[in-house]
Design an enzyme around this catalytic site. Structure first.
Site, PDB file in Angstrom:
ATOM      1  N   SER A 136       0.835  -1.206   0.000  1.00 24.20           N
ATOM      2  CA  SER A 136       0.000   0.000   0.000  1.00 24.20           C
ATOM      3  C   SER A 136       0.871   1.258   0.000  1.00 24.20           C
ATOM      4  O   SER A 136       1.670   1.461  -0.921  1.00 24.20           O
ATOM      5  CB  SER A 136      -0.967  -0.058   1.178  1.00 24.20           C
ATOM      6  OG  SER A 136      -2.027   0.847   1.022  1.00 24.20           O
ATOM      7  N   HIS A 162      -7.823  -5.529  -0.633  1.00 27.09           N
ATOM      8  CA  HIS A 162      -6.546  -4.888  -0.332  1.00 27.09           C
ATOM      9  C   HIS A 162      -5.649  -5.782   0.517  1.00 27.09           C
ATOM     10  O   HIS A 162      -4.428  -5.732   0.405  1.00 27.09           O
ATOM     11  CB  HIS A 162      -6.822  -3.563   0.393  1.00 27.09           C
ATOM     12  CG  HIS A 162      -5.671  -2.612   0.391  1.00 27.09           C
ATOM     13  ND1 HIS A 162      -4.953  -2.299  -0.747  1.00 27.09           N
ATOM     14  CD2 HIS A 162      -5.098  -1.872   1.401  1.00 27.09           C
ATOM     15  CE1 HIS A 162      -3.997  -1.429  -0.447  1.00 27.09           C
ATOM     16  NE2 HIS A 162      -4.064  -1.162   0.850  1.00 27.09           N
ATOM     17  N   ASP A 201      -9.699  -5.072  -4.936  1.00 23.76           N
ATOM     18  CA  ASP A 201      -9.169  -4.042  -4.046  1.00 23.76           C
ATOM     19  C   ASP A 201     -10.011  -2.770  -4.152  1.00 23.76           C
ATOM     20  O   ASP A 201     -10.157  -2.194  -5.230  1.00 23.76           O
ATOM     21  CB  ASP A 201      -7.708  -3.746  -4.417  1.00 23.76           C
ATOM     22  CG  ASP A 201      -6.951  -3.005  -3.337  1.00 23.76           C
ATOM     23  OD1 ASP A 201      -7.564  -2.178  -2.643  1.00 23.76           O
ATOM     24  OD2 ASP A 201      -5.735  -3.255  -3.195  1.00 23.76           O
TER      25      ASP A 201
END
Length: 283
Positions: free
Chosen positions: A109, A263, A235
């Site tokens: 991320s 995610h 995601d």
């Protein structure tokens, strides 16, 4: 059994904290022997997020180095700047102090975005491969010439909520962290929430500012190491469009899609995630 003196014990122990500047120490998980795999967590997590990667990597003869960014987890939480450049500089200082070479640099991320900035600024120092997991790159928010992922106004709302009710911000984020609200069991969800709560409010907000405002498109062109882009098809935080944009911008890159993940691909499809990372690192 021969008794070890204090000096021998000291040599066996690895530093759990490394000072990156006066009065700022970052928490490190450093274990195993072999090629280094450096793991950078995402917002607002710590290196503890990789708990279910560490053992598999160590068993496959890798040295794993998890770095908790300043402001999060057990790392120090100074007031001040929390830009990608600050985080990249911290990582560079740690890798230099540990004399790391030929590492696989991995980022999840926001950690993936920071890893990209690191390679761009430091010309791949200490690193020979890059692995991006659900990376918030090349831009996390929309522009006139980049119509992907979140509008900037949505991130402004997250920043406002951080200062009014940070637990609610984390709760809202948890609802979209995985493919569905029930993809992760209650225990795992509570564990993740505990890690997130340990972050500072200041770092949580300032990193959202960096996520909102930083454009890494020109950084992608400076990456020349072999790169794998691991990304969940479902995601909701970093849409799969971002993976395709990273693939287009990084010359020597490949996408590994996680069809059943949102995610949190490292927890939703843990076995596949670990196997793909090990395969990439062994090449």
């Amino acid at each position: 059994m021969e008794k070890q003196d204090d000096s021998q014990l000291g040599e066996l122990a690895r530093a759990e904290y490394i000072e990156v500047e006066p009065n700022v120490r970052l928490h490190i998980t450093d274990a195993g022997e072999g090629r280094p795999i450096v793991l950078i967590p995402g917002w607002p997590l710590s290196d503890e997020m990789y708990e279910y990667q560490y053992n598999d990597l160590i068993k496959k003869n890798f040295r794993v180095i998890g770095i908790t960014l300043r402001g999060f987890g057990k790392s120090d939480k100074p007031y001040g700047a929390y830009t990608y450049d600050v985080h990249a500089s911290d990582i560079h200082r740690i890798l230099k102090k540990l004399d790391v070479r030929d590492a696989v640099l991995c980022g999840f991320s926001m950690g993936g975005a920071i890893a990209i900035r690191y390679l761009s600024v430091y010309n791949s120092a200490h690193v020979s491969r890059l692995a991006l997991f659900g990376a918030a790159a090349p831009i996390w928010t929309q522009r006139m010439d980049f119509q992907y992922n979140l509008p900037t106004a949505a991130v402004d709302d997250l920043i406002d909520l951080n200062y009014k009710d940070r637990p609610k911000l984390l709760s809202n984020f948890a609802k979209i962290f995985s493919a569905t609200e029930t993809s992760l069991n209650e225990g795992i969800s509570a564990w993740l929430n505990g890690i997130c709560l340990s972050a500072s409010s200041h770092a949580t907000a300032q990193c959202l500012v960096a996520l909102r405002d930083t454009d890494l498109r020109s950084d992608l062109e400076k990456i020349h190491v072999h790169t794998v882009i691991m990304h969940g098809r479902k995601d909701k935080i970093c849409s799969f469009d971002l993976a395709e944009q990273m693939k287009a911008g990084i010359s020597n890159s490949q996408i590994v899609a996680f069809e059943n993940s949102g995610h949190s691909l490292f927890l939703e499809e843990t076995h596949k995630f670990n196997q793909e990372l090990i395969k990439f690192a062994e090449q």
